[in-house]
Design a protein around this motif. Structure first.
Motif, PDB file in Angstrom:
ATOM      1  N   ASP A  50      22.128  27.685  11.381  1.00  0.00           N
ATOM      2  CA  ASP A  50      21.474  26.431  11.761  1.00  0.00           C
ATOM      3  C   ASP A  50      22.296  25.193  11.414  1.00  0.00           C
ATOM      4  OD1 ASP A  50      19.274  27.750  12.801  1.00  0.00           O
ATOM      5  OD2 ASP A  50      18.193  27.717  10.908  1.00  0.00           O
ATOM      6  N   SER A  51      23.241  25.315  10.499  1.00  0.00           N
ATOM      7  CA  SER A  51      24.019  24.174  10.034  1.00  0.00           C
ATOM      8  C   SER A  51      25.459  24.272  10.537  1.00  0.00           C
ATOM      9  CB  SER A  51      24.008  24.140   8.510  1.00  0.00           C
ATOM     10  OG  SER A  51      24.916  23.180   8.046  1.00  0.00           O
ATOM     11  N   TRP A  52      26.011  23.148  11.004  1.00  0.00           N
ATOM     12  CA  TRP A  52      27.388  23.132  11.506  1.00  0.00           C
ATOM     13  C   TRP A  52      28.410  22.827  10.419  1.00  0.00           C
ATOM     14  CZ3 TRP A  52      28.929  25.317  15.701  1.00  0.00           C
ATOM     15  CH2 TRP A  52      28.033  25.497  16.744  1.00  0.00           C
ATOM     16  N   GLY A  53      28.001  22.242   9.333  1.00  0.00           N
ATOM     17  CA  GLY A  53      28.973  21.917   8.283  1.00  0.00           C
ATOM     18  C   GLY A  53      29.773  20.674   8.632  1.00  0.00           C
ATOM     19  N   ASN A  54      30.996  20.605   8.106  1.00  0.00           N
ATOM     20  CA  ASN A  54      31.843  19.421   8.258  1.00  0.00           C
ATOM     21  C   ASN A  54      32.643  19.439   9.551  1.00  0.00           C
ATOM     22  OD1 ASN A  54      31.057  18.481   5.710  1.00  0.00           O
ATOM     23  ND2 ASN A  54      32.663  19.669   4.705  1.00  0.00           N
ATOM     24  N   ASP A  55      32.907  18.249  10.054  1.00  0.00           N
ATOM     25  CA  ASP A  55      33.775  18.061  11.211  1.00  0.00           C
ATOM     26  C   ASP A  55      35.195  18.469  10.825  1.00  0.00           C
ATOM     27  OD1 ASP A  55      35.274  17.104  13.392  1.00  0.00           O
ATOM     28  OD2 ASP A  55      35.104  15.024  12.743  1.00  0.00           O
ATOM     29  N   ARG A  56      35.786  19.409  11.549  1.00  0.00           N
ATOM     30  CA  ARG A  56      37.124  19.918  11.232  1.00  0.00           C
ATOM     31  C   ARG A  56      38.241  18.962  11.640  1.00  0.00           C
ATOM     32  NH1 ARG A  56      37.764  25.260   9.356  1.00  0.00           N
ATOM     33  NH2 ARG A  56      35.697  26.047   8.952  1.00  0.00           N
ATOM     34  N   MET A  57      37.924  17.917  12.427  1.00  0.00           N
ATOM     35  CA  MET A  57      38.955  16.987  12.865  1.00  0.00           C
ATOM     36  C   MET A  57      39.164  15.845  11.881  1.00  0.00           C
ATOM     37  SD  MET A  57      40.333  18.178  15.501  1.00  0.00           S
ATOM     38  CE  MET A  57      41.379  16.787  15.814  1.00  0.00           C
ATOM     39  N   GLY A  58      38.207  15.612  10.993  1.00  0.00           N
ATOM     40  CA  GLY A  58      38.356  14.495  10.064  1.00  0.00           C
ATOM     41  C   GLY A  58      38.451  13.189  10.821  1.00  0.00           C
ATOM     42  N   ASP A  59      39.506  12.418  10.584  1.00  0.00           N
ATOM     43  CA  ASP A  59      39.687  11.135  11.266  1.00  0.00           C
ATOM     44  C   ASP A  59      40.468  11.260  12.572  1.00  0.00           C
ATOM     45  OD1 ASP A  59      38.323   9.725   9.315  1.00  0.00           O
ATOM     46  OD2 ASP A  59      40.129   9.422   8.109  1.00  0.00           O
ATOM     47  N   GLY A  60      40.966  12.451  12.878  1.00  0.00           N
ATOM     48  CA  GLY A  60      41.798  12.629  14.066  1.00  0.00           C
ATOM     49  C   GLY A  60      40.998  12.996  15.297  1.00  0.00           C
ATOM     50  N   ILE A  61      41.706  13.094  16.421  1.00  0.00           N
ATOM     51  CA  ILE A  61      41.123  13.610  17.652  1.00  0.00           C
ATOM     52  C   ILE A  61      42.088  14.640  18.225  1.00  0.00           C
ATOM     53  CG2 ILE A  61      39.826  11.498  18.173  1.00  0.00           C
ATOM     54  CD1 ILE A  61      41.895  10.895  20.350  1.00  0.00           C
ATOM     55  N   LEU A  62      41.564  15.503  19.089  1.00  0.00           N
ATOM     56  CA  LEU A  62      42.405  16.487  19.775  1.00  0.00           C
ATOM     57  C   LEU A  62      42.438  16.095  21.247  1.00  0.00           C
ATOM     58  CD1 LEU A  62      44.067  19.078  19.509  1.00  0.00           C
ATOM     59  CD2 LEU A  62      41.977  20.366  19.987  1.00  0.00           C
ATOM     60  N   ASP A  63      43.552  15.484  21.650  1.00  0.00           N
ATOM     61  CA  ASP A  63      43.699  15.024  23.024  1.00  0.00           C
ATOM     62  C   ASP A  63      43.693  16.187  24.004  1.00  0.00           C
ATOM     63  OD1 ASP A  63      43.908  12.222  22.579  1.00  0.00           O
ATOM     64  OD2 ASP A  63      45.998  12.473  21.949  1.00  0.00           O
ATOM     65  N   ASN A  64      43.303  15.893  25.250  1.00  0.00           N
ATOM     66  CA  ASN A  64      43.353  16.896  26.301  1.00  0.00           C
ATOM     67  C   ASN A  64      44.797  17.390  26.452  1.00  0.00           C
ATOM     68  OD1 ASN A  64      42.182  18.366  28.568  1.00  0.00           O
ATOM     69  ND2 ASN A  64      43.516  17.075  29.800  1.00  0.00           N
ATOM     70  N   GLY A  65      44.956  18.699  26.580  1.00  0.00           N
ATOM     71  CA  GLY A  65      46.282  19.297  26.712  1.00  0.00           C
ATOM     72  C   GLY A  65      46.953  19.612  25.394  1.00  0.00           C
ATOM     73  N   LYS A  66      46.374  19.200  24.282  1.00  0.00           N
ATOM     74  CA  LYS A  66      46.945  19.436  22.950  1.00  0.00           C
ATOM     75  C   LYS A  66      46.236  20.613  22.282  1.00  0.00           C
ATOM     76  CE  LYS A  66      49.716  15.914  23.067  1.00  0.00           C
ATOM     77  NZ  LYS A  66      51.150  16.032  23.072  1.00  0.00           N
ATOM     78  N   SER A  67      46.891  21.164  21.275  1.00  0.00           N
ATOM     79  CA  SER A  67      46.307  22.280  20.534  1.00  0.00           C
ATOM     80  C   SER A  67      46.381  22.019  19.036  1.00  0.00           C
ATOM     81  CB  SER A  67      47.024  23.586  20.879  1.00  0.00           C
ATOM     82  OG  SER A  67      48.377  23.522  20.483  1.00  0.00           O
ATOM     83  N   ARG A  68      45.590  22.802  18.312  1.00  0.00           N
ATOM     84  CA  ARG A  68      45.581  22.702  16.849  1.00  0.00           C
ATOM     85  C   ARG A  68      45.271  24.070  16.267  1.00  0.00           C
ATOM     86  NH1 ARG A  68      42.106  18.679  12.940  1.00  0.00           N
ATOM     87  NH2 ARG A  68      42.648  19.742  11.027  1.00  0.00           N
TER      88      ARG A  68
END
Length: 122
Positions: A50-68
């Motif tokens: 039921d809980s998602w926890g913390n955002d894994r991106m923090g302050d960043g974003i994952l642009d289209n076409g990019k990977s992490r």
């Protein structure tokens, strides 16, 4: 003879260390964004929790076409759900039941006009 035993022992020990480090990251995977929109938030949670926890991106974003690369060392919860929040305020999408112990790469796709979300796995 003693030198040969030491070399054999060192070789065996090095082999075991490599095997242990390979197992430690068995649930690691690469996320490729092919949604057409930058991802502002990414949540990864054990399946059906039921809980998602913390955002894994923090302050960043994952642009289209990019990977992490996302790292998971705990193989006890291989099945994970994934939630993304788009950077253009078009909402969020959830993908369910990824077996991260079997997957190396997840490519997310999203058709904004139909709100159809798919994922290719490798």
């Amino acid at each position: 003879m003693k030198i040969a035993k030491h070399v054999l022992f060192a070789s065996t020990l090095a082999s075991l260390m490599v095997s242990a480090s390979a197992l430690a990251g068995d649930a690691d995977f690469t996320l490729l964004n092919r949604t057409g929109v930058a991802l502002r938030e990414i949540y990864i949670s054990p399946a059906n929790r039921d809980s998602w926890g913390n955002d894994r991106m923090g302050d960043g974003i994952l642009d289209n076409g990019k990977s992490r690369l996302f790292k998971f060392s705990d193989k006890s919860a291989c099945k994970q759900d994934l939630k993304v929040v788009f950077d253009d305020d078009s909402g969020d999408v959830v993908w369910k039941g990824f077996d991260l112990c079997e997957i190396d790469k997840v490519t997310l796709k999203f058709n904004k006009s139909t709100r159809s979300a798919t994922a290719d796995i490798e």
